[in-house]
Design an enzyme around this catalytic site. Structure first.
Site, PDB file in Angstrom:
ATOM      1  N   LYS A  11       0.937  -1.366  -0.002  1.00 26.51           N
ATOM      2  CA  LYS A  11      -0.082  -0.035  -0.006  1.00 26.51           C
ATOM      3  C   LYS A  11       0.966   1.266  -0.139  1.00 26.51           C
ATOM      4  O   LYS A  11       1.956   1.314   0.315  1.00 26.51           O
ATOM      5  CB  LYS A  11      -1.115  -0.051   1.073  1.00 26.51           C
ATOM      6  N   TYR A  51     -12.344  -2.052  -3.508  1.00 27.33           N
ATOM      7  CA  TYR A  51     -13.027  -1.920  -2.345  1.00 27.33           C
ATOM      8  C   TYR A  51     -14.573  -2.022  -2.292  1.00 27.33           C
ATOM      9  O   TYR A  51     -15.046  -1.492  -1.218  1.00 27.33           O
ATOM     10  CB  TYR A  51     -12.322  -1.053  -1.247  1.00 27.33           C
ATOM     11  N   ARG A  89      -2.008 -14.659   4.639  1.00 28.42           N
ATOM     12  CA  ARG A  89      -2.610 -14.094   5.819  1.00 28.42           C
ATOM     13  C   ARG A  89      -1.908 -14.074   7.026  1.00 28.42           C
ATOM     14  O   ARG A  89      -1.904 -13.001   7.862  1.00 28.42           O
ATOM     15  CB  ARG A  89      -4.121 -14.069   5.814  1.00 28.42           C
ATOM     16  N   ASN A 116      -2.072   0.260   6.764  1.00 31.81           N
ATOM     17  CA  ASN A 116      -1.640  -1.279   7.295  1.00 31.81           C
ATOM     18  C   ASN A 116      -0.588  -1.868   6.054  1.00 31.81           C
ATOM     19  O   ASN A 116      -0.697  -3.335   6.407  1.00 31.81           O
ATOM     20  CB  ASN A 116      -2.715  -1.970   7.695  1.00 31.81           C
ATOM     21  N   HIS A 119      -2.140  -5.596   1.858  1.00 36.80           N
ATOM     22  CA  HIS A 119      -3.508  -6.247   1.624  1.00 36.80           C
ATOM     23  C   HIS A 119      -3.145  -7.521   1.135  1.00 36.80           C
ATOM     24  O   HIS A 119      -2.215  -7.914   0.452  1.00 36.80           O
ATOM     25  CB  HIS A 119      -4.185  -5.436   0.394  1.00 36.80           C
ATOM     26  N   GLU A 130      -9.652 -10.430  -7.336  1.00 35.97           N
ATOM     27  CA  GLU A 130      -8.650  -9.286  -7.188  1.00 35.97           C
ATOM     28  C   GLU A 130      -7.816  -9.453  -8.236  1.00 35.97           C
ATOM     29  O   GLU A 130      -7.132  -8.635  -8.876  1.00 35.97           O
ATOM     30  CB  GLU A 130      -8.307  -9.278  -5.874  1.00 35.97           C
TER      31      GLU A 130
END
Ligand code: CMP
Length: 141
Positions: A11, A51, A89, A116, A119, A130
């Site tokens: 990000k 999003y 994750r 954060n 993603h 995605e």
């Protein structure tokens, strides 16, 4: 076997602070292969589309503003052994870095629940959706 693919985005906060190389190093060190990668600066339509599921959430507007604030680096990742979504994750840690485990990418590089750093897709189905969103020309989908 669960899926071998996931989609990540480094990000704008992490890119602007120069963490892109370090983060990619950790991803590869964890056994993922980079199948596609680019640096883009999203506009509101692109970030909002990505999003879209969060459109009604109170944080949506700020999330889009943040994701359009500078370049980001989407990547399609492959984990040949499978279980790519869940393994990735684990590698990045909890959405809120305050809750992320030691050693995870968000614990090391993220500032806050919004800024954060990275993603990761939350299901095999979303990994494909995605992946297509950023890399519509890829034959692997
Ligand atoms: P990401 O994994 O990219 O998916 C949705 C993003 O929305 C998430 O990371 C966070 O950056 C952001 N997000 C989720 N919950 C909140 C929240 N409560 N406040 C602000 N941003 C949030």
């Amino acid at each position: 076997m669960s899926g071998t693919l996931t989609l990540t985005i480094i990000k704008p906060d992490a890119v602007s602070k120069g963490y892109t190389g370090k983060i990619i190093d950790q991803i590869i060190g964890a056994g993922f292969q980079v199948k596609a990668m680019k640096m883009i600066h999203m506009n509101e339509r692109e970030a909002g589309g990505f999003y879209d599921v969060h459109r009604e959430r109170p944080f949506f507007k700020d999330l889009v503003a943040f994701m359009t604030s500078g370049p980001c680096v989407p990547m399609v990742l492959e984990l040949p052994a499978g279980n790519a979504v869940e393994s990735f994750r684990k590698l990045i840690g909890a959405t809120n870095p305050a809750n992320a485990e030691e050693g995870t990418i968000r614990k090391q590089f993220a500032e806050s629940i919004e800024r954060n750093a990275i993603h990761g897709s939350d299901s095999d189905e979303n990994a494909i959706r995605e992946g297509r969103y950023f890399f519509s020309d890829l034959e692997m989908f």
